[in-house]
Design a protein around this motif. Structure first.
Motif, PDB file in Angstrom:
ATOM      1  N   LYS A 186      -9.107  11.049  20.893  1.00  0.00           N
ATOM      2  CA  LYS A 186      -9.521  10.206  22.018  1.00  0.00           C
ATOM      3  C   LYS A 186      -9.296   8.734  21.705  1.00  0.00           C
ATOM      4  N   GLN A 187      -9.617   8.322  20.482  1.00  0.00           N
ATOM      5  CA  GLN A 187      -9.419   6.930  20.083  1.00  0.00           C
ATOM      6  C   GLN A 187      -7.947   6.543  20.148  1.00  0.00           C
ATOM      7  N   VAL A 188      -7.094   7.386  19.605  1.00  0.00           N
ATOM      8  CA  VAL A 188      -5.667   7.065  19.543  1.00  0.00           C
ATOM      9  C   VAL A 188      -5.025   7.109  20.929  1.00  0.00           C
ATOM     10  N   SER A 189      -5.385   8.113  21.723  1.00  0.00           N
ATOM     11  CA  SER A 189      -4.779   8.258  23.048  1.00  0.00           C
ATOM     12  C   SER A 189      -5.176   7.135  23.994  1.00  0.00           C
ATOM     13  N   SER A 190      -6.391   6.620  23.819  1.00  0.00           N
ATOM     14  CA  SER A 190      -6.899   5.620  24.761  1.00  0.00           C
ATOM     15  C   SER A 190      -6.510   4.186  24.393  1.00  0.00           C
ATOM     16  N   ASP A 191      -6.030   3.980  23.164  1.00  0.00           N
ATOM     17  CA  ASP A 191      -5.656   2.638  22.727  1.00  0.00           C
ATOM     18  C   ASP A 191      -4.156   2.437  22.933  1.00  0.00           C
ATOM     19  N   ILE A 192      -3.780   1.984  24.124  1.00  0.00           N
ATOM     20  CA  ILE A 192      -2.367   1.833  24.463  1.00  0.00           C
ATOM     21  C   ILE A 192      -1.684   0.789  23.577  1.00  0.00           C
ATOM     22  N   THR A 193      -2.449  -0.159  23.063  1.00  0.00           N
ATOM     23  CA  THR A 193      -1.845  -1.212  22.231  1.00  0.00           C
ATOM     24  C   THR A 193      -1.180  -0.637  20.982  1.00  0.00           C
ATOM     25  N   LEU A 194      -1.667   0.516  20.499  1.00  0.00           N
ATOM     26  CA  LEU A 194      -1.078   1.116  19.308  1.00  0.00           C
ATOM     27  C   LEU A 194       0.393   1.458  19.522  1.00  0.00           C
ATOM     28  N   LEU A 195       0.721   1.859  20.745  1.00  0.00           N
ATOM     29  CA  LEU A 195       2.092   2.270  21.029  1.00  0.00           C
ATOM     30  C   LEU A 195       3.075   1.099  21.029  1.00  0.00           C
ATOM     31  N   HIS A 196       2.540  -0.103  21.070  1.00  0.00           N
ATOM     32  CA  HIS A 196       3.405  -1.286  21.060  1.00  0.00           C
ATOM     33  C   HIS A 196       3.394  -1.971  19.699  1.00  0.00           C
TER      34      HIS A 196
END
Length: 405
Positions: free
Chosen positions: A380-390
């Motif tokens: 949930k933490q990883v999926s919801s933090d869109i900034t990680l993908l950038h």
């Protein structure tokens, strides 16, 4: 030391038993880690066999160095130990885990040596390959994956045990590889498990960015472990034989409290920020207490090239043929583009990778039910933090080729 029994989790009272079992679970970290530390076995979506892309990338990067080192070996030194008519070359993969990486590596080493013997000596020796890892490793899955005996050029055997101790008789091995395993420690340092100690790692499950005392305790344990590893291999490898190591690491100038090198890599690393937040979520949900969270520590340490060099010099008996440090992107550009389009799939893929590495020790600490909640919180933490993908994350790796003198 016996492995602590997993906690019995009641669906009506998920916290029940936490206080009474903490001291038992502490014993797992203090001396029984070798009984539970392993990569997740099997071949499902959460297994190491399906989630070892990063180690595979590191192995691919190191392949030219490994092959060059094998080509430079002096086969006449081996012949002093083995009579030509009875020649058997023994290879070991220490920390083999399961899946494609170890099998492909052994195949590559055997094939390279086989061709070298035919070309230089005019005959093909027999080969014996030892797959070694902790007793908790899924050797059944590994050996089910072996090529048929009629198609491979080596005899295979499993050797359960810690590579921080002796595994083979003296002067038994000709080529030893250890790939992406030496960054795992033999145990959590005692001081880190002591609530009265300045090294008590409160609020964190790993050491990147931790306070000085925690990092120093890990660094000391890492130093002892690597020196033990090298001393044991010095006894087991024949003169002229080779030790090839690939491990998670950092450049010599980078301080140990900065395990990952840059803020983006730290943010995206599976052991760092998102993992701490997932444990905090368990705490907020009332599934664990602070003592349980603070008692869990990931037994990994990224050594510097300087720390590796110092350990080799202290051990003696080896000549460093070559040592390199590289940074590897955590995943391919294609996957990056795919995950930007579908952040949920990124969270799922990242969580499967974390399960593959941490599920056995998380279950030993929390029991199966709460450990599964931990991975759900992480996803949930990883999926919801869109900034990680950038952000672009990198892994640091050290490769070292040593010749036994």
């Amino acid at each position: 030391m016996e492995l602590s029994r997993p906690m019995t989790i009641s669906t009506s009272s998920p916290r029940e038993g936490l206080g009474t079992n903490y001291e038992e679970h502490k014993q797992t970290w203090a001396g029984g880690l070798h009984r539970v530390l392993c990569m997740q076995g099997g071949d499902d979506d959460g297994s190491y066999a399906k989630n070892s892309e990063a180690p595979a990338s590191a192995i691919t990067l190191s392949k030219p160095l490994l092959l060059t080192a094998i080509q430079s070996l002096n086969l006449k030194l081996f012949s002093r130990i083995e009579e030509e008519k009875d020649c058997c070359i023994r290879i070991a993969d220490l920390g083999c885990a399961t899946g494609y990486n170890t099998l492909a590596t052994i195949d590559m080493v055997v094939e390279c040596l086989r061709k070298k013997y035919i070309h230089e000596c005019g005959f093909e020796p027999e080969f014996e390959a030892f797959f070694s890892d902790l007793p908790s490793n899924d050797f059944n899955s590994l050996f089910r994956s072996l090529p048929a005996a009629t198609t491979r050029h080596y005899y295979a055997a499993g050797v359960p045990g810690s590579f921080y101790g002796r595994l083979f008789p003296k002067r038994k091995l000709h080529v030893v590889v250890s790939l992406s395993a030496l960054n795992w420690l033999s145990q959590i340092p005692d001081a880190v498990l002591d609530k009265r100690s300045a090294s008590w790692n409160k609020g964190r499950v790993w050491i990147d960015g931790a306070k000085k005392e925690v990092v120093e305790a890990y660094a000391k344990q890492s130093e002892e472990d690597l020196e033990n590893f090298l001393r044991c291999r010095k006894e087991e490898i024949v003169h002229g034989g080779m030790l090839f190591m690939l491990m998670g690491g950092r450049p010599g100038f980078q301080q140990p409290e900065n395990q990952l090198g840059d803020p983006d890599s730290s943010a995206k690393h599976p052991f760092a920020t998102s993992m701490d937040k997932a444990w905090q979520d368990l705490l907020k949900m009332g599934l664990i207490d602070e003592e349980t969270r603070d008692g869990f520590n990931i037994p990994a340490y990224m050594r510097s090239t300087e720390e590796v060099e110092v350990a080799i010099k202290r051990c003696g008996g080896f000549e460093v043929q070559k040592m390199e440090f590289h940074k590897i992107m955590e995943h391919s550009e294609e996957k990056h583009k795919e995950w930007i389009r579908d952040p949920v799939s990124y969270g799922r893929a990242k969580t499967n990778m974390v399960r593959a590495a941490l599920r056995p020790i998380a279950e030993a600490h929390l029991g199966p039910n709460i450990s599964e909640e931990l991975f759900k919180c992480y996803e949930k933490q990883v999926s919801s933090d869109i900034t990680l993908l950038h952000k672009t994350g990198f892994y640091g790796v050290i490769t070292a080729c040593l010749i036994r003198m």
